[in-house]
Design a protein around this motif. Structure first.
Motif, mmCIF file in Angstrom:
data_model
loop_
_atom_site.group_PDB
_atom_site.id
_atom_site.type_symbol
_atom_site.label_atom_id
_atom_site.label_comp_id
_atom_site.label_asym_id
_atom_site.label_seq_id
_atom_site.Cartn_x
_atom_site.Cartn_y
_atom_site.Cartn_z
ATOM 1 N N GLN B 182 0.829 -1.212 0.000
ATOM 2 C CA GLN B 182 0.000 0.000 0.000
ATOM 3 C C GLN B 182 0.862 1.259 0.000
ATOM 4 N N ARG B 183 1.938 1.218 0.769
ATOM 5 C CA ARG B 183 2.836 2.379 0.803
ATOM 6 C C ARG B 183 3.530 2.574 -0.553
ATOM 7 N N ASP B 185 2.220 1.842 -3.370
ATOM 8 C CA ASP B 185 1.198 2.446 -4.225
ATOM 9 C C ASP B 185 1.098 3.947 -3.974
ATOM 10 N N TRP B 186 1.179 4.345 -2.691
ATOM 11 C CA TRP B 186 1.143 5.770 -2.371
ATOM 12 C C TRP B 186 2.374 6.474 -2.941
ATOM 13 N N ALA B 189 1.809 6.950 -6.549
ATOM 14 C CA ALA B 189 0.792 7.978 -6.796
ATOM 15 C C ALA B 189 1.373 9.378 -6.632
ATOM 16 N N VAL B 190 2.162 9.559 -5.590
ATOM 17 C CA VAL B 190 2.755 10.885 -5.343
ATOM 18 C C VAL B 190 3.730 11.244 -6.470
ATOM 19 N N LEU B 251 6.276 8.510 3.576
ATOM 20 C CA LEU B 251 5.579 7.359 2.981
ATOM 21 C C LEU B 251 6.432 6.091 3.049
ATOM 22 N N LEU B 261 -3.116 5.548 5.272
ATOM 23 C CA LEU B 261 -2.203 5.082 4.225
ATOM 24 C C LEU B 261 -2.374 3.597 3.928
ATOM 25 N N PRO B 265 -4.544 4.995 -2.772
ATOM 26 C CA PRO B 265 -4.607 6.404 -3.160
ATOM 27 C C PRO B 265 -5.646 6.635 -4.246
#
Lengths: 106, 277
Positions: B182-183, B185-186, B189-190, B251, B261, B265
């Motif tokens: 998941q992190r 993916d964040w 995304a950022v 992140l 988080l 995202p």
């Protein structure tokens, strides 16, 4: 208060090329209140910028210029020069963060 | 500020030097202020020259351009995406106004178009070599490749070797190998948002020895030796690094617990999110 930190700086890169892998040192403020374990430091980073970042990490005033002193040699690091050119990385170097204070006028 | 912006309502009049260069390069006007050659469009968007490919229907993985020659990069547009190549129009005007005293490639609109079209296919203009390191370093102010933002400091690297000219910063030196997906993916995304929002700068993941690192770069490979363009790129990547470094570090800190988080995202682009608010 003794503080452990995350990575401060990434591996070594400089304007003139790669100096090799990043290195690791301990940094403390002059009172010994804050202790930071700085890992993966980019050797090519000017010592002055590293000092300011360490001061921010220790929540020390940012309106004060800071310098780094090598505890092993007692030398102050030249803020313009790359930190990796001034500190030997082999023996777990320890640096002290010192405010650049001047006595007297002028 | 060099954020990507919405198009202006009326296209500016294109200077004759650009019109001539576009005609020589095979571009044809379509009447809406844009010129086309194959699937590549050209327009003068305010102070920026923008070349772009037609929109790709499939959702793109935006951050996949590091190391490619030139300024081409993927940007998100809605659920689709396309590639763009942008540079400040003043780079041409400035260089034309001041005769180049160094023995470098003439800096003309045609030179920029040749660079753009060649690098669109990941190519380098035949015979191109980067400018001398001494010359490029003379354009930089002391400390200009160092970014210090609060507790974070990053050192940029000037890459000058046969066939390559780029400025690169490591925003994060090592992505933890056990960072939850998941992190990651964040992080993606950022980085994708930043690459879409900010001109010139490309972001992504690179291998640094045994580590996977997060990097930002501007690649001038194949470019005319333009001080104006180079400094625009340096200032752009410095801004992106200063803006993103703390966020990226947070992140990538798996020890930091965050329920938020753990959620995926948003898949919407920055423009779509702005329109929704």
């Amino acid at each position: 208060m003794i503080m452990d930190t995350e990575t401060l700086l990434p591996p070594a890169r400089t304007s003139s090329g790669n100096h090799g892998n990043g290195f690791h040192f301990e940094a403390a403020d002059i009172t010994g209140t804050h202790l930071i374990d700085a890992r993966d430091v980019q050797r090519g980073t000017p010592a002055g910028a590293v000092a300011q970042a360490l001061a921010a990490r220790m929540d020390l005033p940012q309106n004060v210029p800071w310098a780094l002193r090598d505890d092993r040699t007692g030398n102050y690091l030249d803020e313009q020069r790359a930190i990796g050119d001034q500190v030997e990385s082999g023996e777990s170097p320890r640096l002290t963060l010192v405010p650049k204070a001047h006595l007297g006028a002028g | 500020m060099i954020m990507n912006a919405a198009s202006q309502s009326s296209p500016p009049v294109l200077p004759p030097c650009w019109q001539e260069a576009l005609a020589r390069a095979g571009f044809a006007a379509n009447g809406d202020g844009q010129f086309h050659q194959g699937n590549i469009s050209f327009r003068l968007d305010g102070r920026w020259v923008q070349l772009g490919t037609v929109t790709e229907p499939a959702p793109p993985e935006v951050i996949r351009d590091l190391g490619r020659p030139g300024l081409w990069k993927h940007v998100a547009e809605g659920q689709a995406g396309r590639r763009v190549f942008e540079f400040p129009a003043s780079a041409v005007a400035a260089e034309e106004a001041v005769p180049d005293e160094v023995e470098t490639t003439p800096i003309t609109p045609g030179a920029f178009l040749t660079w753009a079209l060649t690098s669109a296919k990941d190519g380098i203009v035949p015979g191109w070599q980067p400018p001398p390191r001494k010359l490029v370093e003379s354009w930089l102010s002391p400390g200009e490749l160092t970014v210090q933002a609060g507790p974070i400091v990053r050192q940029g690297e000037l890459i000058l070797r046969p066939g390559r000219w780029a400025v690169r910063f490591l925003i994060l030196p090592a992505v933890p190998a056990d960072l939850p997906f998941q992190r990651r993916d964040w992080l993606r995304a950022v980085l994708s948002d930043a690459q879409t929002l900010w001109r010139l700068v490309r972001l992504g993941f690179v291998s640094e020895g045994e580590n996977l690192a997060v990097a930002a770069e501007v690649d001038f490979s194949g470019s005319p030796a333009s001080e104006h363009l180079f400094l625009a790129g340096v200032h752009g990547v410095r801004h992106v690094v200063a803006t993103l470094a703390e966020t990226v570090e947070l992140l990538a800190d798996a020890s930091l617990a965050s329920q938020a988080l753990k959620l995926p995202p948003s898949s919407r682009t920055p423009t779509e999110r702005n329109q929704a608010t």
